[in-house]
Design a protein around this motif. Structure first.
Motif, PDB file in Angstrom:
ATOM      1  N   PRO A   1      -9.605  -6.448 -11.091  1.00 54.03           N
ATOM      2  CA  PRO A   1     -11.037  -6.203 -11.068  1.00 54.03           C
ATOM      3  C   PRO A   1     -11.045  -5.113 -12.232  1.00 54.03           C
ATOM      4  CG  PRO A   1      -9.935  -5.479  -8.875  1.00 54.03           C
ATOM      5  CD  PRO A   1      -9.038  -6.304  -9.747  1.00 54.03           C
TER       6      PRO A   1
ATOM      7  N   ASP B   1      -8.049  -0.431  -5.445  1.00 53.41           N
ATOM      8  CA  ASP B   1      -7.578  -1.864  -5.187  1.00 53.41           C
ATOM      9  C   ASP B   1      -6.246  -2.193  -5.578  1.00 53.41           C
ATOM     10  OD1 ASP B   1     -10.798  -2.219  -6.777  1.00 53.41           O
ATOM     11  OD2 ASP B   1     -10.445  -3.195  -4.848  1.00 53.41           O
ATOM     12  N   TYR B   2      -5.441  -2.459  -4.325  1.00 54.66           N
ATOM     13  CA  TYR B   2      -4.098  -2.487  -4.704  1.00 54.66           C
ATOM     14  C   TYR B   2      -3.684  -4.124  -5.183  1.00 54.66           C
ATOM     15  CZ  TYR B   2      -3.653   2.006  -2.355  1.00 54.66           C
ATOM     16  OH  TYR B   2      -3.832   3.353  -1.880  1.00 54.66           O
ATOM     17  N   ASP B   3      -3.365  -3.983  -6.394  1.00 52.99           N
ATOM     18  CA  ASP B   3      -2.876  -5.300  -7.017  1.00 52.99           C
ATOM     19  C   ASP B   3      -1.404  -5.545  -6.889  1.00 52.99           C
ATOM     20  OD1 ASP B   3      -2.414  -6.737  -9.898  1.00 52.99           O
ATOM     21  OD2 ASP B   3      -4.321  -7.205  -9.015  1.00 52.99           O
TER      22      ASP B   3
ATOM     23  N   GLN C   1     -13.072   3.743  -5.679  1.00 54.76           N
ATOM     24  CA  GLN C   1     -12.385   2.522  -4.785  1.00 54.76           C
ATOM     25  C   GLN C   1     -11.154   2.169  -5.391  1.00 54.76           C
ATOM     26  OE1 GLN C   1     -15.285  -0.691  -4.771  1.00 54.76           O
ATOM     27  NE2 GLN C   1     -13.408  -2.223  -4.758  1.00 54.76           N
TER      28      GLN C   1
END
Length: 461
Positions: free
Chosen positions: A2, A47-49, A45
């Motif tokens: 993202p 986002d756990y990559d 926000q």
């Protein structure tokens, strides 16, 4: 992956954007991730990559509407109210002609945002707020005002310009709200201004003494507007010559008191000062010129339309200048119709003496004396606070320390002229007698008999 910033790069990106280091431990957090988790319901926000955590801003839901600045009439003489003063060559004024409209808007705005439902629905949570966005923000008086975001200082603080008064303040993001569309109709009232023809008295910087004195000279302009002669319009900034209620130039006063000096490179300064020194002669000459112009027009025949139009325009310009000179030279009442009369009235807790102040046929009572009639207030002057809590605006007469009327109040032994330490105040507020009975009847304190007595007193005035 993202679009956003990797957590490992976040602190560096924060430094580049904001200009200061982000230290989570100083804010009470273990690391950057725990700090950002607190903001996930607001603007961030996570986002756990597989390889890293990506930080992104949530979708922008803030208003992108704009509010234009109030237009200034083409006339060279206007009545103004002085707002925020930074120094003599940077201050904000409002047009006195728009002041009632502004007060009406402020009342509606404050009532709207004081309701929890309205405030919560317009929270900045989940909004990407940036420079130029319109917001509703509180001030130190706990009232709500229209503002425009000047910048984002950090994750929790916005730099806000108060659109109608010219003030600037850091506001916590959690305290700000989106500005509802029904409050966009009135143009922004704060007009950027400078006092024309002035420079700092020494060196290049204005002193606090100069700014403080200007604040004193313009105090209570919201009660009685000041005359402003527009000397120039430089982009979005007005250059003005302020005239106080005694007909004296405030620009000149600052120079006379050694708090400023004239800008000798100002082309219109010397001509203006010369005219100020001989207003009567200029007025007489202009009146003669207007008569001669009209006589010339009468001699012309109807075929010379262009010349007739030119002469009539010149005559109209002269007439407008005559009106400006007359208004600038007007002197206020010397206070001979301003008297103080001591009277006794019956209150809910006994008899009390008050001082009735009569000004031009209108009766007034000092705020402190009205407050003294409410026993539960125990001698504290709480009237203004109670009126604000009820969103009531009564006609108010403000008399400044140093005015001729102030001396009359002192001699009449009116209460409320001194503070708790016994020192004379800068000014005192008085309220119209005819507005007080109904207001006092609405108070929850025991004021029914007092209100009735004030009504009886009104009939005798």
């Amino acid at each position: 992956m993202p679009k956003g910033v990797c957590l490992a790069d976040f602190q560096e990106a924060y430094l580049e954007t904001v200009g200061s280091h982000l230290n989570p431990t100083m804010l009470g957090f273990e690391n950057v991730e725990t700090l950002l988790k607190v903001l996930t319901e607001d603007v961030i926000q996570l986002d756990y990559d597989v390889d890293d955590i990506v930080v992104t801003l949530k979708a922008d839901k803030s208003s992108r509407a704009t509010i234009p600045t109030q237009e200034v009439p083409e006339d060279n003489l206007v009545q103004v109210v002085v707002g925020e003063i930074f120094y003599p060559t940077k201050l904000y004024i409002q047009l006195a002609a728009q002041y009632d409209k502004l007060n009406e808007l402020m009342d509606l705005l404050d009532m709207f945002y004081a309701q929890d439902n309205n405030s919560s629905e317009l929270s900045l949570a989940g909004c990407e707020v940036g420079e130029g966005d319109l917001v509703a923000v509180p001030w130190t008086d706990n009232m709500w005002y229209r503002g425009r975001v000047m910048g984002v200082k950090d994750l929790t603080t916005l730099r806000v310009f108060y659109l109608d008064y010219g003030s600037v303040a850091d506001v916590k993001r959690s305290s700000a709200r989106l500005l509802a569309s029904q409050f966009l109709y009135l143009p922004a009232q704060a007009l950027l201004t400078k006092l024309s023809g002035l420079l700092p008295a020494v060196e290049r910087k204005w002193t606090s003494a100069s700014t403080g004195r200007l604040s004193q000279l313009t105090r209570n302009s919201h009660v009685m507007g000041l005359q402003a002669i527009i000397m120039g319009r430089e982009g979005g900034k007005l250059a003005i010559w302020l005239i106080d209620k005694e007909g004296v130039g405030i620009n000149e006063t600052l120079v006379d008191e050694g708090l400023a000096r004239y800008d000798q490179e100002d082309s219109g300064l010397q001509k203006f000062l010369g005219n100020r020194g001989d207003l009567d002669n200029e007025k007489k000459q202009l009146e003669k010129d207007v008569m001669q112009l009209h006589q010339e027009v009468m001699k012309l025949n109807g075929d010379e339309e262009e010349k007739i139009s030119y002469l009539l325009k010149k005559a109209a310009d002269h007439t407008r200048r005559i009106q400006q000179l007359e208004e600038a030279a007007q002197q206020p009442s010397n206070g001979c119709d301003f008297i103080v009369e001591k009277v006794s009235i019956t209150t809910d807790w006994g008899s009390s003496d008050i001082h009735l102040v009569k000004d031009g046929g209108v009766s007034w009572l000092a705020s402190a004396e009205v407050s003294s009639l409410v026993r539960e207030w125990r001698g504290w002057d709480l009237l203004d606070r109670r009126l604000r809590s009820k969103h009531l605006q009564l006609d108010k007469l403000v008399v400044a320390n140093g005015d001729a009327k102030w001396d009359i109040l002192v001699r009449g032994e009116v209460e409320g002229l001194r503070d708790k330490e016994g020192k004379m105040k800068d000014d005192v507020s008085l309220y119209r007698l005819d507005s007080l009975p109904q207001v006092m009847s609405s108070f929850t304190e025991n004021c029914k008999i007092t209100a009735s007595s004030l009504s009886d007193l009104l009939e005798l005035c």
